[in-house]
Design a protein around this motif. Structure first.
Motif, short mmCIF file in Angstrom:
data_model
loop_
_atom_site.label_atom_id
_atom_site.label_comp_id
_atom_site.label_asym_id
_atom_site.label_seq_id
_atom_site.Cartn_x
_atom_site.Cartn_y
_atom_site.Cartn_z
N ASP A 1 5.87 1.76 -4.70
CA ASP A 1 6.73 2.69 -3.95
C ASP A 1 6.20 2.92 -2.54
OD1 ASP A 1 8.30 2.87 -6.20
OD2 ASP A 1 7.43 4.75 -6.90
N ILE A 2 4.87 3.00 -2.41
CA ILE A 2 4.28 3.19 -1.07
C ILE A 2 4.63 2.01 -0.17
CG2 ILE A 2 2.12 3.43 0.19
CD1 ILE A 2 0.92 4.77 -2.27
N LEU A 3 4.45 0.80 -0.70
CA LEU A 3 4.73 -0.40 0.10
C LEU A 3 6.20 -0.46 0.50
CD1 LEU A 3 3.45 -3.05 1.15
CD2 LEU A 3 4.25 -4.13 -0.94
N ALA A 4 7.10 -0.16 -0.44
CA ALA A 4 8.53 -0.21 -0.13
C ALA A 4 8.90 0.82 0.93
CB ALA A 4 9.34 0.02 -1.41
N TRP A 5 8.29 2.00 0.86
CA TRP A 5 8.62 3.06 1.85
C TRP A 5 8.13 2.64 3.24
CZ3 TRP A 5 6.57 6.43 5.35
CH2 TRP A 5 7.36 7.54 5.70
N ILE A 6 6.92 2.07 3.33
CA ILE A 6 6.39 1.66 4.64
C ILE A 6 7.26 0.55 5.23
CG2 ILE A 6 4.41 0.62 5.80
CD1 ILE A 6 2.60 2.01 3.83
N VAL A 7 7.68 -0.39 4.40
CA VAL A 7 8.53 -1.48 4.89
C VAL A 7 9.84 -0.93 5.43
CG1 VAL A 7 9.88 -3.49 4.15
CG2 VAL A 7 7.52 -3.25 3.39
N THR A 8 10.43 0.02 4.71
CA THR A 8 11.71 0.59 5.14
C THR A 8 11.55 1.45 6.39
OG1 THR A 8 12.44 0.62 2.83
CG2 THR A 8 13.68 1.95 4.38
N LYS A 9 10.49 2.23 6.44
CA LYS A 9 10.31 3.18 7.54
C LYS A 9 9.90 2.49 8.83
CE LYS A 9 10.32 7.53 8.80
NZ LYS A 9 11.55 8.33 8.70
N MET A 10 8.97 1.53 8.74
CA MET A 10 8.43 0.90 9.94
C MET A 10 9.16 -0.38 10.32
SD MET A 10 4.35 1.39 9.21
CE MET A 10 3.92 0.64 10.76
N LYS A 11 10.07 -0.87 9.44
CA LYS A 11 10.80 -2.10 9.69
C LYS A 11 9.83 -3.27 9.94
CE LYS A 11 14.87 -0.08 9.62
NZ LYS A 11 14.42 1.28 9.30
N VAL A 12 8.90 -3.42 9.04
CA VAL A 12 7.90 -4.48 9.15
C VAL A 12 7.99 -5.37 7.92
CG1 VAL A 12 6.34 -3.13 10.58
CG2 VAL A 12 6.16 -3.01 8.09
N THR A 13 7.26 -6.47 7.96
CA THR A 13 7.22 -7.37 6.80
C THR A 13 6.34 -6.77 5.71
OG1 THR A 13 5.31 -8.59 7.66
CG2 THR A 13 7.51 -9.35 8.32
N THR A 14 6.42 -7.38 4.54
CA THR A 14 5.63 -6.89 3.40
C THR A 14 4.14 -7.03 3.67
OG1 THR A 14 7.43 -7.55 1.93
CG2 THR A 14 5.29 -7.12 0.91
N GLU A 15 3.74 -8.14 4.30
CA GLU A 15 2.32 -8.35 4.59
C GLU A 15 1.79 -7.31 5.57
OE1 GLU A 15 4.64 -10.64 4.67
OE2 GLU A 15 4.11 -11.89 2.93
N GLU A 16 2.57 -7.02 6.60
CA GLU A 16 2.14 -6.01 7.57
C GLU A 16 2.09 -4.62 6.93
OE1 GLU A 16 4.07 -8.16 11.53
OE2 GLU A 16 5.17 -6.63 10.44
N ALA A 17 3.08 -4.32 6.11
CA ALA A 17 3.09 -3.01 5.44
C ALA A 17 1.90 -2.87 4.51
CB ALA A 17 4.40 -2.83 4.67
N GLN A 18 1.56 -3.93 3.79
CA GLN A 18 0.40 -3.85 2.89
C GLN A 18 -0.89 -3.69 3.68
OE1 GLN A 18 0.30 -6.94 -0.02
NE2 GLN A 18 -1.52 -6.16 -1.03
N ALA A 19 -1.00 -4.36 4.83
CA ALA A 19 -2.20 -4.20 5.67
C ALA A 19 -2.33 -2.77 6.18
CB ALA A 19 -2.15 -5.19 6.83
N PHE A 20 -1.22 -2.19 6.60
CA PHE A 20 -1.25 -0.82 7.08
C PHE A 20 -1.54 0.15 5.94
CE2 PHE A 20 0.80 3.23 8.24
CZ PHE A 20 0.12 3.49 9.41
N GLY A 21 -0.92 -0.08 4.77
CA GLY A 21 -1.20 0.78 3.62
C GLY A 21 -2.65 0.69 3.18
#
Length: 460
Positions: free
Chosen positions: A57-77
């Protein structure tokens, strides 16, 4: 790294991150009840923990909020977890965002890096002392190492540290259990960031050895693997009843059990196809019960039957009942390994010493080294002498070549209508057990003194 570095990390990827004043604002937005990451109560062991979220859920929210790819969202998370804004509930030492059902919680703002209160050694010492009281001395290895080092360094203040830890422990006991568990997780997550586990020399050495071996491990080319596979299929093609028509007939179609009779374990004279299969490898020879009997006959003529007897005894001990292991190990020691044993096996001194030492406390795999030594000895030496021996050549001459059955379509249909039951597996199992018992009696060492005493009684 500072909070500014975290902001720069987000601004590096998307302009959307530039709209956020700082990471703390972003984390607060993640905790919004309406638009943030949805949390729920989760039962951990026997305690219900409130506001628990999972990595997916954290990864999906970051992807939706920041409009980034899954890899970038996971790195930020992962960076949020590494800096203590989010902490894992179970594997607290794994400071990465795992995009699955792994459980996380948001850290309380009191422990955020923005507070800028230093992580003092005396605070960490009080935390470890309180944890040591609660765990009754059962700290984790890295915590115990930190605890011992702080105890030596702060020895003059240790009475004060223990007193503070005791008072905090008593105060925590007055809290409700869910609150105690949450506070403990928050503190542990804070200190795992600011006092991470120390890499010991042994861990680094074992990691270095593993990586070196991984680099030195040779990779097999696909062409080599395919060539070996084709060679194996070509070699075993004639021995596979699904690839080649069985002789004399296919029992699944003709309902004739002659194929099973000719290839049963207790057959006196095997088929020529079975004898040809023995030549392929030593494992094929001893996997066939009839081939093993023929190989034992050769070993008996060479006065080395004790090798196969020891191999079979080790197999029985490995796959037999656990309650029979002490008795079987004692029998194997007295028969094959003891100095002056009636069927003493010839293995190197180092293997013999390790095996005899292991039999003091026997287990299923205590004979592995000696069994492997005997197996390789028979495979590399005895097997090739067996193939050139009169025993094998005589068996090749006497092997049966059954004539193929010829059935018409009408006969095959009649066989389907009048299908007969095959060999009863119970009767076959009883025959095999009787044969094993007879072989065990024949392989048992002869007591010459008992035979002499029996003869004297008979004469009297």
């Amino acid at each position: 790294m500072t909070i500014r570095t975290l902001r720069d990390y987000g601004q590096h990827y998307r302009p959307r991150m530039a709209c956020l004043k700082n990471v703390e604002v972003f984390v607060v937005e993640m905790q919004d009840p309406k638009s943030g990451v949805k949390g729920a109560d989760q039962k951990l062991n026997v305690t219900i923990i409130p506001h628990v979220i999972n990595g997916q859920d954290i990864l999906a929210w970051i992807v939706t909020k920041m409009k980034v790819t899954t890899e970038e969202a996971q790195a930020f998370g992962t960076m949020l977890v590494a800096y203590g804004y989010i902490y894992p509930l179970q594997n607290h030492r794994k400071l990465v965002l795992v995009p699955d059902s792994t459980l996380y919680r948001f850290q309380t703002p009191y422990f955020w890096p923005v507070q800028k209160w230093p992580a003092e050694d005396i605070d960490y010492a009080i935390y470890l002392a309180r944890r040591n009281i609660r765990k009754k001395g059962m700290l984790e290895p890295y915590e115990q190492q930190h605890y011992d080092n702080l105890h030596k360094w702060m020895n003059p203040k240790w009475d004060f540290i223990v007193m503070q830890a005791t008072e905090q422990y008593k105060a925590n006991k007055e809290r409700k259990k869910p609150d105690r568990v949450v506070l403990d997780c928050q503190e542990r997550a804070y200190w795992i960031v600011h006092r991470p586990p120390v890499l010991t020399f042994d861990v680094v050495r074992r990691t270095n050895i593993f990586l070196t071996q991984a680099l030195m491990r040779s990779a097999v080319k696909s062409s080599v693997s395919l060539t070996a596979f084709v060679k194996f299929v070509t070699t075993h093609h004639n021995h596979d009843p699904f690839l080649t028509t069985p002789v004399p007939s296919n029992p699944w179609i003709t309902d004739s059990d002659e194929f099973w009779q000719l290839n049963s374990r207790s057959v006196d004279i095997p088929t020529k196809l079975s004898v040809e299969r023995w030549v392929l490898s030593f494992w094929e020879l001893i996997s066939d019960p009839r081939g093993r009997v023929d190989f034992k006959l050769f070993l008996k003529k060479e006065h080395s039957a004790e090798n196969m007897a020891f191999y079979e005894a080790a197999e029985e001990m490995r796959w037999g009942a656990a309650s029979a292991i002490p008795e079987k190990s004692q029998f194997i020691f007295n028969t094959f390994l003891k100095p002056g044993a009636p069927r003493w096996i010839n293995i190197d001194g180092r293997t013999m010493g390790l095996t005899v030492k292991g039999l003091v406390v026997p287990h299923r795999y205590v004979l592995d080294a000696a069994q492997t030594h005997i197996f390789l000895l028979m495979k590399k030496d005895t097997f090739y002498r067996y193939l050139k021996s009169p025993v094998h050549k005589d068996m090749q001459k006497r092997a049966l070549v059954p004539a193929p059955h010829v059935f018409t379509d009408a006969q095959l249909e009649a066989n389907v209508r009048n299908r007969n039951p095959g060999i009863s597996p119970i009767l076959q199992w009883q025959q095999e057990e009787e044969e094993k018992a007879a072989a065990a009696v024949a392989a048992r060492p002869i007591d010459v003194k008992a035979m002499v005493a029996t003869n004297k009684l008979d004469r009297k």
